[in-house]
Design a protein around this motif. Structure first.
Motif, PDB file in Angstrom:
ATOM      1  N   GLN A   4      38.805  83.791  41.313  1.00  0.00           N
ATOM      2  CA  GLN A   4      37.624  83.139  40.749  1.00  0.00           C
ATOM      3  C   GLN A   4      36.415  83.133  41.688  1.00  0.00           C
ATOM      4  O   GLN A   4      35.297  83.453  41.261  1.00  0.00           O
ATOM      5  CB  GLN A   4      37.970  81.704  40.328  1.00  0.00           C
ATOM      6  CG  GLN A   4      36.814  80.915  39.726  1.00  0.00           C
ATOM      7  CD  GLN A   4      36.372  81.459  38.391  1.00  0.00           C
ATOM      8  OE1 GLN A   4      37.181  81.965  37.622  1.00  0.00           O
ATOM      9  NE2 GLN A   4      35.095  81.366  38.102  1.00  0.00           N
ATOM     10  N   PRO A   5      36.563  82.782  42.987  1.00  0.00           N
ATOM     11  CA  PRO A   5      35.368  82.755  43.841  1.00  0.00           C
ATOM     12  C   PRO A   5      34.675  84.109  43.935  1.00  0.00           C
ATOM     13  O   PRO A   5      33.442  84.195  43.882  1.00  0.00           O
ATOM     14  CB  PRO A   5      35.916  82.315  45.204  1.00  0.00           C
ATOM     15  CG  PRO A   5      37.225  81.654  44.917  1.00  0.00           C
ATOM     16  CD  PRO A   5      37.775  82.364  43.728  1.00  0.00           C
ATOM     17  N   GLN A   8      32.950  85.192  40.671  1.00  0.00           N
ATOM     18  CA  GLN A   8      31.650  84.549  40.477  1.00  0.00           C
ATOM     19  C   GLN A   8      30.556  85.308  41.213  1.00  0.00           C
ATOM     20  O   GLN A   8      29.447  85.460  40.700  1.00  0.00           O
ATOM     21  CB  GLN A   8      31.706  83.101  40.953  1.00  0.00           C
ATOM     22  CG  GLN A   8      32.420  82.163  39.993  1.00  0.00           C
ATOM     23  CD  GLN A   8      32.324  80.719  40.440  1.00  0.00           C
ATOM     24  OE1 GLN A   8      33.236  80.192  41.064  1.00  0.00           O
ATOM     25  NE2 GLN A   8      31.224  80.087  40.142  1.00  0.00           N
ATOM     26  N   ARG A  11      30.040  88.506  39.138  1.00  0.00           N
ATOM     27  CA  ARG A  11      29.420  88.266  37.834  1.00  0.00           C
ATOM     28  C   ARG A  11      27.974  87.809  37.954  1.00  0.00           C
ATOM     29  O   ARG A  11      27.179  88.005  37.034  1.00  0.00           O
ATOM     30  CB  ARG A  11      30.267  87.273  37.043  1.00  0.00           C
ATOM     31  CG  ARG A  11      31.559  87.917  36.537  1.00  0.00           C
ATOM     32  CD  ARG A  11      32.557  86.925  36.004  1.00  0.00           C
ATOM     33  NE  ARG A  11      33.772  87.625  35.560  1.00  0.00           N
ATOM     34  CZ  ARG A  11      34.932  87.035  35.327  1.00  0.00           C
ATOM     35  NH1 ARG A  11      35.049  85.709  35.490  1.00  0.00           N
ATOM     36  NH2 ARG A  11      35.977  87.734  34.942  1.00  0.00           N
ATOM     37  N   ALA A  12      27.633  87.206  39.078  1.00  0.00           N
ATOM     38  CA  ALA A  12      26.232  86.866  39.299  1.00  0.00           C
ATOM     39  C   ALA A  12      25.386  88.136  39.357  1.00  0.00           C
ATOM     40  O   ALA A  12      24.266  88.182  38.848  1.00  0.00           O
ATOM     41  CB  ALA A  12      26.075  86.063  40.584  1.00  0.00           C
ATOM     42  N   VAL A 216      35.633  75.933  36.626  1.00  0.00           N
ATOM     43  CA  VAL A 216      34.585  76.651  35.904  1.00  0.00           C
ATOM     44  C   VAL A 216      35.163  77.066  34.558  1.00  0.00           C
ATOM     45  O   VAL A 216      36.202  77.720  34.500  1.00  0.00           O
ATOM     46  CB  VAL A 216      34.097  77.885  36.695  1.00  0.00           C
ATOM     47  CG1 VAL A 216      33.037  78.647  35.903  1.00  0.00           C
ATOM     48  CG2 VAL A 216      33.542  77.458  38.056  1.00  0.00           C
ATOM     49  N   ALA A 248      27.085  76.501  34.901  1.00  0.00           N
ATOM     50  CA  ALA A 248      27.487  77.138  36.156  1.00  0.00           C
ATOM     51  C   ALA A 248      26.479  78.209  36.548  1.00  0.00           C
ATOM     52  O   ALA A 248      25.564  78.551  35.785  1.00  0.00           O
ATOM     53  CB  ALA A 248      28.883  77.736  36.015  1.00  0.00           C
ATOM     54  N   GLU A 249      26.661  78.748  37.764  1.00  0.00           N
ATOM     55  CA  GLU A 249      25.778  79.801  38.242  1.00  0.00           C
ATOM     56  C   GLU A 249      25.864  81.043  37.364  1.00  0.00           C
ATOM     57  O   GLU A 249      24.886  81.760  37.182  1.00  0.00           O
ATOM     58  CB  GLU A 249      26.135  80.164  39.684  1.00  0.00           C
ATOM     59  CG  GLU A 249      25.919  79.040  40.689  1.00  0.00           C
ATOM     60  CD  GLU A 249      27.088  78.067  40.757  1.00  0.00           C
ATOM     61  OE1 GLU A 249      28.023  78.212  39.928  1.00  0.00           O
ATOM     62  OE2 GLU A 249      27.079  77.189  41.632  1.00  0.00           O
ATOM     63  N   THR A 250      27.055  81.313  36.817  1.00  0.00           N
ATOM     64  CA  THR A 250      27.248  82.456  35.925  1.00  0.00           C
ATOM     65  C   THR A 250      26.882  82.051  34.502  1.00  0.00           C
ATOM     66  O   THR A 250      27.423  81.072  33.985  1.00  0.00           O
ATOM     67  CB  THR A 250      28.717  82.927  35.955  1.00  0.00           C
ATOM     68  OG1 THR A 250      29.078  83.231  37.312  1.00  0.00           O
ATOM     69  CG2 THR A 250      28.901  84.159  35.090  1.00  0.00           C
ATOM     70  N   HIS A 253      28.893  79.805  31.348  1.00  0.00           N
ATOM     71  CA  HIS A 253      29.989  79.050  31.946  1.00  0.00           C
ATOM     72  C   HIS A 253      29.513  77.636  32.299  1.00  0.00           C
ATOM     73  O   HIS A 253      28.334  77.417  32.575  1.00  0.00           O
ATOM     74  CB  HIS A 253      30.514  79.729  33.213  1.00  0.00           C
ATOM     75  CG  HIS A 253      31.231  81.018  32.959  1.00  0.00           C
ATOM     76  ND1 HIS A 253      30.580  82.156  32.519  1.00  0.00           N
ATOM     77  CD2 HIS A 253      32.544  81.357  33.095  1.00  0.00           C
ATOM     78  CE1 HIS A 253      31.462  83.137  32.385  1.00  0.00           C
ATOM     79  NE2 HIS A 253      32.647  82.683  32.729  1.00  0.00           N
ATOM     80  N   ARG A 255      30.604  74.077  34.749  1.00  0.00           N
ATOM     81  CA  ARG A 255      31.420  73.662  35.881  1.00  0.00           C
ATOM     82  C   ARG A 255      31.234  72.174  36.128  1.00  0.00           C
ATOM     83  O   ARG A 255      30.221  71.584  35.761  1.00  0.00           O
ATOM     84  CB  ARG A 255      31.066  74.432  37.140  1.00  0.00           C
ATOM     85  CG  ARG A 255      29.674  74.205  37.676  1.00  0.00           C
ATOM     86  CD  ARG A 255      29.545  74.755  39.070  1.00  0.00           C
ATOM     87  NE  ARG A 255      30.421  74.055  39.987  1.00  0.00           N
ATOM     88  CZ  ARG A 255      30.914  74.565  41.107  1.00  0.00           C
ATOM     89  NH1 ARG A 255      30.627  75.781  41.455  1.00  0.00           N
ATOM     90  NH2 ARG A 255      31.691  73.854  41.887  1.00  0.00           N
TER      91      ARG A 255
END
Length: 275
Positions: A4-5, A8, A11-12, A216, A248-250, A253, A255
């Motif tokens: 996941q980390p 992310q 995907r950003a 997330v 979330a940043e993405t 999503h 979080r």
């Protein structure tokens, strides 16, 4: 979720790209198309279905991705809540650490477990509690107009812990009182449980579903299992206003603002406190 980390981070980069465009950008990082194809599949959640035989492993592809970025220019990779990282994420970190002498890369993580795997040789900076002046300023900012008695009481209970300060200020704003409980984690859990219990039933259902999904949560999945109504859902907006669940940043999503909130809800679900 696995990796996941690092997903992310990937995907950003992919957020604004169609798959074909993303593949072109990834291939520009190196001569080998195979990692680029794997990364494009990972970015769209299709790694196992479409990657094909002979493709590099996700760990190898993500490692190559970060190395290629660092070969072009110095990179700072920041990962919050590293204590949740799965074994595959640690494998990526281990592989990068082995290459660090040749990489212009700084990996910065926050963790509750400073001696976690992949961090044994890292420089550790322990965060001390907020000093009195900073803590009091934070309380007054979160509770404008609060009486000096309330400000002092929150400071005495929180002990300089920013998360304690935040949760106690939320409770005070809602008119709830608190009682000192020994054992910081259990006390914080009781504060979080109390605050969530005050939310309307549908909002409680949304945060419970999000907690089961992970720290997330893809919005489409939350829509499927908890009937969320996308970005214009008023209950999701209310949860963001309550400092619980955010975009979330993405894109696409959600979080939790604080991972420990998700931990508390997940524990309650596991213990049968929620149905």
């Amino acid at each position: 979720p696995a990796l996941q980390p690092w997903l992310q981070v990937l995907r950003a980069l992919a957020a604004a790209d169609a798959t074909a465009t993303l593949q072109a950008r990834l291939r520009s990082l190196g001569d080998d198309a195979a990692p680029a194809d794997m990364l494009a599949h990972l970015a769209t959640g299709q790694a196992h279905a479409e990657a094909g035989r002979g493709a590099p492993s996700p760990v190898a592809a993500l490692t190559a991705f970060v190395c290629a970025l660092a070969a072009r220019s110095a990179q700072l990779v920041f990962i919050d809540d590293w204590h949740w990282a799965d074994d595959a994420s640690h494998q990526v970190a281990d592989a990068l650490r082995e290459r660090l002498p040749a990489l212009a890369l700084l990996l910065l993580v926050t963790t509750r477990e400073p001696r976690a795997a992949s961090l044994t040789d890292a420089l550790t900076l322990a965060l001390a509690p907020l000093d009195e002046s900073v803590a009091l300023r934070a309380i007054r900012q979160l509770l404008p107009g609060a009486s000096p008695f309330v400000v002092g009481e929150i400071h005495a209970h929180a002990g300089g812990n920013p998360l304690y300060i935040e949760e106690l200020c939320h409770g005070a704003a809602a008119g709830r009182r608190w009682q000192r409980v020994d054992g910081g984690t259990s006390w914080l859990a009781s504060l979080i449980e109390s605050r969530i219990a005050q939310r309307p039933e549908r909002q409680r259902a949304l945060v419970r579903a999000a907690a089961v999904i992970g720290n997330v949560a893809p919005l489409w999945l939350l829509e499927s299992v908890a009937h969320a109504r996308g970005g214009d859902d008023p209950d999701l907006a209310a949860l963001a206003e309550a400092d619980l669940l955010f975009a979330a940043e993405t894109p696409g999503h959600l979080r939790f603002k604080h991972g420990i909130t998700r931990d508390v809800i997940s524990t309650e679900i596991a213990e049968g406190a929620y149905t």
